[in-house]
Design a protein around this motif. Structure first.
Motif, PDB file in Angstrom:
ATOM      1  N   MET A   1     133.573 -63.241 -20.875  1.00 50.71           N
ATOM      2  CA  MET A   1     132.358 -62.780 -20.179  1.00 50.71           C
ATOM      3  C   MET A   1     132.728 -61.963 -18.941  1.00 50.71           C
ATOM      4  O   MET A   1     133.574 -62.365 -18.174  1.00 50.71           O
ATOM      5  N   THR A   2     132.073 -60.828 -18.803  1.00 54.25           N
ATOM      6  CA  THR A   2     132.356 -60.001 -17.630  1.00 54.25           C
ATOM      7  C   THR A   2     131.233 -60.149 -16.606  1.00 54.25           C
ATOM      8  O   THR A   2     130.053 -60.001 -16.940  1.00 54.25           O
ATOM      9  N   THR A   3     131.599 -60.442 -15.370  1.00 50.22           N
ATOM     10  CA  THR A   3     130.619 -60.482 -14.285  1.00 50.22           C
ATOM     11  C   THR A   3     130.612 -59.119 -13.610  1.00 50.22           C
ATOM     12  O   THR A   3     131.675 -58.597 -13.259  1.00 50.22           O
ATOM     13  N   ARG A   4     129.427 -58.558 -13.443  1.00 50.71           N
ATOM     14  CA  ARG A   4     129.346 -57.263 -12.752  1.00 50.71           C
ATOM     15  C   ARG A   4     128.966 -57.504 -11.298  1.00 50.71           C
ATOM     16  O   ARG A   4     128.090 -58.318 -10.997  1.00 50.71           O
ATOM     17  N   HIS A   5     129.651 -56.805 -10.396  1.00 54.04           N
ATOM     18  CA  HIS A   5     129.365 -56.923  -8.963  1.00 54.04           C
ATOM     19  C   HIS A   5     128.904 -55.566  -8.457  1.00 54.04           C
ATOM     20  O   HIS A   5     129.558 -54.547  -8.711  1.00 54.04           O
ATOM     21  N   LEU A   6     127.810 -55.585  -7.714  1.00 49.43           N
ATOM     22  CA  LEU A   6     127.309 -54.318  -7.178  1.00 49.43           C
ATOM     23  C   LEU A   6     127.659 -54.223  -5.692  1.00 49.43           C
ATOM     24  O   LEU A   6     127.304 -55.100  -4.893  1.00 49.43           O
ATOM     25  N   ILE A   7     128.361 -53.158  -5.354  1.00 44.41           N
ATOM     26  CA  ILE A   7     128.755 -52.921  -3.954  1.00 44.41           C
ATOM     27  C   ILE A   7     127.849 -51.837  -3.386  1.00 44.41           C
ATOM     28  O   ILE A   7     127.782 -50.727  -3.921  1.00 44.41           O
ATOM     29  N   GLY A   8     127.134 -52.166  -2.317  1.00 46.00           N
ATOM     30  CA  GLY A   8     126.241 -51.190  -1.687  1.00 46.00           C
ATOM     31  C   GLY A   8     126.961 -50.471  -0.565  1.00 46.00           C
ATOM     32  O   GLY A   8     127.720 -51.076   0.187  1.00 46.00           O
ATOM     33  N   LEU A   9     126.719 -49.165  -0.468  1.00 44.65           N
ATOM     34  CA  LEU A   9     127.316 -48.370   0.610  1.00 44.65           C
ATOM     35  C   LEU A   9     126.181 -47.892   1.511  1.00 44.65           C
ATOM     36  O   LEU A   9     125.293 -47.166   1.062  1.00 44.65           O
ATOM     37  N   LEU A  10     126.221 -48.324   2.755  1.00 41.87           N
ATOM     38  CA  LEU A  10     125.185 -47.949   3.713  1.00 41.87           C
ATOM     39  C   LEU A  10     125.788 -46.865   4.594  1.00 41.87           C
ATOM     40  O   LEU A  10     126.631 -47.142   5.445  1.00 41.87           O
ATOM     41  N   LEU A  11     125.367 -45.629   4.363  1.00 41.05           N
ATOM     42  CA  LEU A  11     126.122 -44.487   4.883  1.00 41.05           C
ATOM     43  C   LEU A  11     125.311 -43.608   5.828  1.00 41.05           C
ATOM     44  O   LEU A  11     124.086 -43.509   5.711  1.00 41.05           O
ATOM     45  N   GLY A  12     126.032 -42.960   6.720  1.00 40.70           N
ATOM     46  CA  GLY A  12     125.420 -41.940   7.565  1.00 40.70           C
ATOM     47  C   GLY A  12     125.714 -40.582   6.967  1.00 40.70           C
ATOM     48  O   GLY A  12     125.138 -40.187   5.956  1.00 40.70           O
ATOM     49  N   THR A  13     126.683 -39.870   7.553  1.00 40.73           N
ATOM     50  CA  THR A  13     126.947 -38.501   7.113  1.00 40.73           C
ATOM     51  C   THR A  13     128.170 -38.385   6.198  1.00 40.73           C
ATOM     52  O   THR A  13     128.441 -37.317   5.675  1.00 40.73           O
ATOM     53  N   GLU A  14     128.914 -39.464   6.018  1.00 39.13           N
ATOM     54  CA  GLU A  14     130.189 -39.335   5.313  1.00 39.13           C
ATOM     55  C   GLU A  14     130.028 -39.182   3.800  1.00 39.13           C
ATOM     56  O   GLU A  14     129.166 -39.820   3.206  1.00 39.13           O
ATOM     57  N   ASP A  15     130.915 -38.380   3.243  1.00 38.70           N
ATOM     58  CA  ASP A  15     130.919 -38.265   1.783  1.00 38.70           C
ATOM     59  C   ASP A  15     132.328 -38.431   1.213  1.00 38.70           C
ATOM     60  O   ASP A  15     132.495 -38.713   0.038  1.00 38.70           O
ATOM     61  N   ASP A  16     133.339 -38.253   2.066  1.00 45.58           N
ATOM     62  CA  ASP A  16     134.732 -38.266   1.581  1.00 45.58           C
ATOM     63  C   ASP A  16     135.176 -39.646   1.114  1.00 45.58           C
ATOM     64  O   ASP A  16     135.483 -39.858  -0.056  1.00 45.58           O
ATOM     65  N   TRP A  17     135.172 -40.621   2.025  1.00 48.06           N
ATOM     66  CA  TRP A  17     135.677 -41.927   1.598  1.00 48.06           C
ATOM     67  C   TRP A  17     134.767 -42.618   0.587  1.00 48.06           C
ATOM     68  O   TRP A  17     135.286 -43.269  -0.331  1.00 48.06           O
ATOM     69  N   PRO A  18     133.406 -42.484   0.693  1.00 45.74           N
ATOM     70  CA  PRO A  18     132.594 -43.121  -0.360  1.00 45.74           C
ATOM     71  C   PRO A  18     132.914 -42.576  -1.754  1.00 45.74           C
ATOM     72  O   PRO A  18     132.958 -43.324  -2.733  1.00 45.74           O
ATOM     73  N   THR A  19     133.178 -41.261  -1.829  1.00 51.90           N
ATOM     74  CA  THR A  19     133.552 -40.672  -3.119  1.00 51.90           C
ATOM     75  C   THR A  19     134.882 -41.252  -3.589  1.00 51.90           C
ATOM     76  O   THR A  19     135.042 -41.651  -4.752  1.00 51.90           O
ATOM     77  N   ALA A  20     135.847 -41.322  -2.668  1.00 47.85           N
ATOM     78  CA  ALA A  20     137.176 -41.839  -3.024  1.00 47.85           C
ATOM     79  C   ALA A  20     137.082 -43.306  -3.465  1.00 47.85           C
ATOM     80  O   ALA A  20     137.661 -43.705  -4.477  1.00 47.85           O
ATOM     81  N   PHE A  21     136.338 -44.078  -2.715  1.00 44.82           N
ATOM     82  CA  PHE A  21     136.200 -45.508  -2.993  1.00 44.82           C
ATOM     83  C   PHE A  21     135.606 -45.734  -4.385  1.00 44.82           C
ATOM     84  O   PHE A  21     136.120 -46.514  -5.196  1.00 44.82           O
ATOM     85  N   THR A  22     134.530 -45.017  -4.677  1.00 38.98           N
ATOM     86  CA  THR A  22     133.848 -45.157  -5.963  1.00 38.98           C
ATOM     87  C   THR A  22     134.759 -44.721  -7.109  1.00 38.98           C
ATOM     88  O   THR A  22     134.836 -45.363  -8.160  1.00 38.98           O
ATOM     89  N   GLU A  23     135.461 -43.627  -6.867  1.00 41.94           N
ATOM     90  CA  GLU A  23     136.353 -43.072  -7.883  1.00 41.94           C
ATOM     91  C   GLU A  23     137.490 -44.059  -8.218  1.00 41.94           C
ATOM     92  O   GLU A  23     137.774 -44.337  -9.382  1.00 41.94           O
ATOM     93  N   ILE A  24     138.108 -44.598  -7.181  1.00 40.71           N
ATOM     94  CA  ILE A  24     139.251 -45.505  -7.391  1.00 40.71           C
ATOM     95  C   ILE A  24     138.786 -46.786  -8.091  1.00 40.71           C
ATOM     96  O   ILE A  24     139.418 -47.264  -9.034  1.00 40.71           O
TER      97      ILE A  24
END
Ligand SMILES: Nc1ncnc2c1ncn2[C@@H]1O[C@H](COP(=O)(O)OP(=O)(O)OP(=O)(O)O)[C@@H](O)[C@H]1O
Ligand SMILES: [Mg+2]
Length: 416
Positions: free
Chosen positions: A1-24
């Motif tokens: 059985m796979t448990t899915r975990h949802l990670i929320g990103l509460l962001l201001g102006t950044e796009d670089d690290w959220p993209t990297a984080f999601t991608e990795i």
């Protein structure tokens, strides 16, 4: 059985690290947990909207980069923390100590070498008719020159809750002192003895991991973090790491950057509270992959092992050590290090990742060396720098990332 975990990103102006984080995280794929369980991770950017206090959030963990400044998401975070047990990096309940001031107090109480620091009252009363009355009646007049004499020049004057160099000045003379205080207006200021330092060590802590980088505050943004692998002696390096981990464990900060000034073998902490530490690709460059891995690792570890957020500070555990008469500074640091390890569950964290680390290393190296990352790099530079500087900074950043790819490839070959 796979448990899915949802990670929320509460962001201001950044796009670089959220993209990297999601991608990795996507490339890493499902991860095994205790008892043969499987865990998969999704990320989502959180929108700001009305919420009922009894709503159940969909998120299991939230990385917050906004609530220090905006109260609606801050109150939402408090609600999901108190009512729903959502794991937060960082918890807004720790913001009350996010000004430098509280960290200075805690560190002095714990016996660390914070330079002599004095908090002076507002130069100008706040714009509030009742405050004017109170200030006129109760603010005691004081001799600013005498305070400065006692601390000894040079002095730094800086806001008690500062960030981004706002209102920071280095003061050498009484005339400069008065000019700076007059200019401080409605900012609440510390006067702090200047440290004559050899190196500036800035550490970034994410959960159980800390990276110490050589920082050059007088350089422009893109070259403040120098790529330098051995700028501290092993002993001083350990001390800097321990101080950072101690302060983070003490205040329950999960994602923080800390500044220490190193003079000879003495380590002076000067800035230890950052609700939203800089993890921009353009400033961290070579160290950006480390930060992204540490963020992925800590979130995955917290979710898979069901780590619970702690709202109580339990300061007595630390103060008992601080107050122990027979312990030297080094003895205390060693015990603080153990307390921090216990809080961050360090041994279990490394154990959890030991089998998975090669896969993560490979995923990150593959991504950073490939075209998708390069596109992110180009897009990020275009959004940060004016047009006439973009080509220069794209080349600069590519050079640093190529260096990382070369060194990382060699590291993984010799140490697979
Ligand atoms: N006591 C000190 N001795 C020597 N230099 C200091 C001292 N305090 C501050 N500085 C210098 O001033 C800079 C800004 O101070 P500080 O970090 O306290 O403010 P800040 O607004 O948080 O800045 P930043 O956002 O860059 O961290 C430091 O990076 C350091 O170069
Ligand atoms: Mg600072």
């Amino acid at each position: 059985m796979t448990t899915r975990h949802l990670i929320g990103l509460l962001l201001g102006t950044e796009d670089d690290w959220p993209t990297a984080f999601t991608e990795i995280l996507g490339r890493l794929g499902p991860v095994p947990g205790p008892g043969g369980s499987q865990h998969a991770f999704d990320t989502e950017r959180i929108t700001i909207e009305p919420f009922s206090l009894r709503d159940r959030p969909r998120y299991d963990l939230v990385i917050d980069r906004l609530a220090y400044w905006y109260y609606h998401p801050r109150e939402w975070l408090k609600k999901v923390s108190l009512m729903d047990g959502v794991y937060l990096l960082n918890s807004p309940f720790t913001f009350q100590s996010m000004e430098k001031h509280a960290a200075y107090c805690a560190m002095m109480r714990l016996g660390l070498k914070v330079p002599e620091t004095v908090l002076v009252p507002y130069k100008n009363p706040l714009d509030n008719s009742r405050y004017a009355y109170t200030a006129a009646r109760y603010n005691k007049s004081f001799d600013l020159d005498a305070i400065a004499e006692k601390i000894g020049y040079p002095i730094f004057m800086k806001p008690y809750d500062g960030g981004a160099w706002r209102g920071v000045s280095r003061i050498n003379t009484p005339a400069e002192l008065h000019a700076a205080y007059d200019a401080s207006g409605e900012m609440l200021m510390h006067l702090q003895k200047a440290v004559d330092y050899d190196v500036f060590a800035r550490s970034l802590s994410i959960g159980a991991e800390t990276l110490v980088m050589r920082f050059q505050p007088d350089q422009p943004m893109h070259s403040r973090y120098a790529v330098d692998h051995s700028f501290l002696s092993p002993q001083v390096g350990t001390e800097v790491v321990t101080i950072g981990r101690l302060v983070n464990a003490f205040f329950r900060w999960e994602f923080n950057s800390c500044e220490t000034l190193v003079s000879g073998d003495q380590v002076y902490p000067i800035d230890y509270a950052n609700a939203c530490p800089d993890v921009a690709l353009t400033s961290l460059h070579y160290y950006f992959p480390w930060a992204m891995k540490a963020l992925v690792k800590w979130c995955v570890f917290a979710l898979v092992t069901g780590r619970r957020a702690r709202l109580d500070l339990e300061t007595d555990r630390f103060f008992t050590v601080a107050d122990e008469p027979g312990l030297s500074y080094d003895d205390k640091l060693a015990v603080y290090g153990d307390l921090a390890d216990a809080y961050f569950d360090t041994a279990r964290y490394y154990d959890f990742w030991s089998g998975l680390q090669p896969r993560l290393d490979e995923v990150v190296l593959d991504w950073i060396a490939g075209p998708d990352f390069d596109q992110l790099l180009v897009r990020t530079v275009r959004s940060v720098y004016p047009e006439h500087e973009q080509d220069q900074f794209i080349a600069h950043l590519r050079g640093l990332m190529e260096l990382w790819v070369r060194e990382e490839t060699a590291r993984l070959c010799t140490n697979p």
